[in-house]
Design a protein around this motif. Structure first.
Motif, PDB file in Angstrom:
ATOM      1  N   PRO A 105       0.891  -1.155  -0.066  1.00 52.59           N
ATOM      2  CA  PRO A 105      -0.062   0.121  -0.091  1.00 52.59           C
ATOM      3  C   PRO A 105       0.780   1.340  -0.127  1.00 52.59           C
ATOM      4  N   GLU A 106       1.882   1.361   0.690  1.00 52.65           N
ATOM      5  CA  GLU A 106       2.836   2.249   0.871  1.00 52.65           C
ATOM      6  C   GLU A 106       3.281   2.545  -0.668  1.00 52.65           C
ATOM      7  N   VAL A 107       3.589   1.573  -1.417  1.00 54.07           N
ATOM      8  CA  VAL A 107       4.138   1.826  -2.648  1.00 54.07           C
ATOM      9  C   VAL A 107       3.283   2.462  -3.598  1.00 54.07           C
ATOM     10  N   ARG A 108       1.978   2.064  -3.448  1.00 53.46           N
ATOM     11  CA  ARG A 108       0.967   2.670  -4.443  1.00 53.46           C
ATOM     12  C   ARG A 108       0.729   3.947  -4.041  1.00 53.46           C
ATOM     13  N   ALA A 109       0.918   4.221  -2.678  1.00 49.96           N
ATOM     14  CA  ALA A 109       0.608   5.871  -2.536  1.00 49.96           C
ATOM     15  C   ALA A 109       1.801   6.689  -2.956  1.00 49.96           C
ATOM     16  N   ALA A 110       3.002   6.009  -2.778  1.00 53.36           N
ATOM     17  CA  ALA A 110       4.168   6.795  -3.423  1.00 53.36           C
ATOM     18  C   ALA A 110       4.213   7.008  -4.987  1.00 53.36           C
ATOM     19  N   MET A 111       3.521   6.262  -5.587  1.00 54.58           N
ATOM     20  CA  MET A 111       3.469   6.180  -7.018  1.00 54.58           C
ATOM     21  C   MET A 111       2.348   7.104  -7.710  1.00 54.58           C
ATOM     22  N   LEU A 112       1.232   7.300  -6.888  1.00 52.00           N
ATOM     23  CA  LEU A 112      -0.012   8.035  -7.541  1.00 52.00           C
ATOM     24  C   LEU A 112       0.424   9.409  -7.843  1.00 52.00           C
ATOM     25  N   PRO A 113       1.246  10.292  -7.220  1.00 58.12           N
ATOM     26  CA  PRO A 113       1.368  11.598  -7.502  1.00 58.12           C
ATOM     27  C   PRO A 113       1.713  11.567  -9.223  1.00 58.12           C
TER      28      PRO A 113
END
Length: 364
Positions: A14-22
């Motif tokens: 989940p932390e990886v997905r959040a880092a990618m979204l922007p």
């Protein structure tokens, strides 16, 4: 669905997905452009580069690639001299070495014992002056065996050769020996995104480019980088570092449950002592692994490498450790990790035992 195919790919954290979204939305700039949006994207790439490189040896630089396969091809085809590698390596190494052999380079492929480990005396005899590159996996992708990479790198250097470590399965899980010269890794094996890998290159080592057309990466790789993928890779690497002890302890518990629950009817393929505990490759005489996978629709596991799953041939790794065709076709690979629960392992083992028992009963 219980997912037990971590060697093929891992769930995105989940932390990886959040880092990618922007970088999918407002921060979409090309990291090689000179304007503000480009500079912002470039800064994100450099942060990710530092995060990923932090789990590699000191004294080198890291170039992002489109995959570990690209990184391995680059290291092998960009080096010079003879090549020595091992029979149980990934196809990206073996096929690249054979391709290099067709250009006139000497290629030597070392056998392994029934434990999956290379014999260091045989390696010493093969790694002689004139060899330019020695390539070996840290952790085997099919059977989880840990090769003596440090010792092999020492042998390579004694002969004047470079050492390439395929650390795809071991990166972030085991220390990469400090004496290697080149390291290939992939984000999707550590809860990061697919479509990005990296090649770490020791300071002072130069290799010829594989891709031409811009030289965006300092080590010579051409192509526009994806800040989204780089950011995801960096976040995944940082998590691997932060959670190293917790993840390792969790894997040890899962390994214990799986091996005890499946019992003595299932024989572990490869070394029991020298292996990574997130990979359990084993066989049961008389069981058809392909049918087992087909019957157990609520369980995701494999019979070997995802890259060779459609070939229909027995695994070259299992054949190299001395298994018969029948034993290889009776083998399954269970891969588990951070997001696998103890309940998942208990339930999956029960499903496998029941399905195997049905097969054997009808075979009588």
């Amino acid at each position: 669905m219980i997912y037990l195919d971590y060697q093929a790919t891992t769930p995105v954290a989940p932390e990886v997905r959040a880092a990618m979204l922007p970088y999918l939305d407002e921060r979409f700039g090309n990291p090689h452009s000179p304007h503000r949006m480009g500079r912002e994207a470039a800064a994100a790439v450099e942060v990710a580069r530092e995060q990923v490189a932090a789990l590699c040896p000191k004294g080198g630089s890291l170039a992002f690639t489109g995959s570990a396969t690209e990184a391995l091809n680059w290291a092998i085809k960009g080096s010079k001299g003879g090549i020595v590698t091992i029979a149980t390596e990934h196809a990206a190494v073996l096929d690249s070495a054979r391709a290099a052999g067709r250009t006139g380079r000497d290629v030597r492929i070392l056998p392994v014992g029934s434990d999956g480990l290379v014999d260091l005396d045989a390696a010493r005899a093969a790694i002689t002056p004139g060899v330019g590159l020695v390539a070996a996996m840290l952790v085997n992708n099919e059977i989880g065996v840990i090769q003596p990479v440090k010792e092999l790198a020492d042998l390579a250097h004694a002969a004047g050769a470079l050492f390439l470590c395929d650390a795809v399965q071991g990166y972030g899980r085991l220390p990469i020996p400090d004496n290697v010269d080149l390291v290939a890794i992939a984000a999707h094996k550590i809860h990061g995104p697919k479509g990005i890998g990296a090649l770490w290159v020791r300071d002072g080592v130069t290799i010829e480019p594989l891709l031409h057309g811009g030289g965006q990466e300092a080590a010579g790789r051409s192509g526009t980088l994806a800040p989204m993928l780089c950011a995801g890779f960096g976040a995944a690497a940082e998590l691997m570092h932060e959670r190293a002890e917790e993840d390792a302890a969790h894997l040890d518990r899962l390994w214990q449950i799986a091996t005890q629950r499946l019992g003595p009817e299932w024989t572990i393929n490869g070394s029991f002592a020298h292996r990574y505990h997130g990979n359990l490759n084993l066989h049961c005489d008389g069981v058809d692994a392909a049918r087992l996978i087909s019957d157990l629709r609520g369980l995701a596991f494999s019979a070997g490498s995802a890259c060779a799953s459609g070939s229909g041939r027995p695994s070259h790794v299992l054949k190299a450790i001395g298994l018969s065709d029948a034993e290889a076709r009776s083998s399954i690979r269970l891969g588990f990790g951070r997001y696998t629960s103890e309940e998942d392992i208990e339930k999956a083992a029960g499903m496998i035992l029941e399905a195997a028992e049905r097969q054997l009963m009808w075979a009588v």
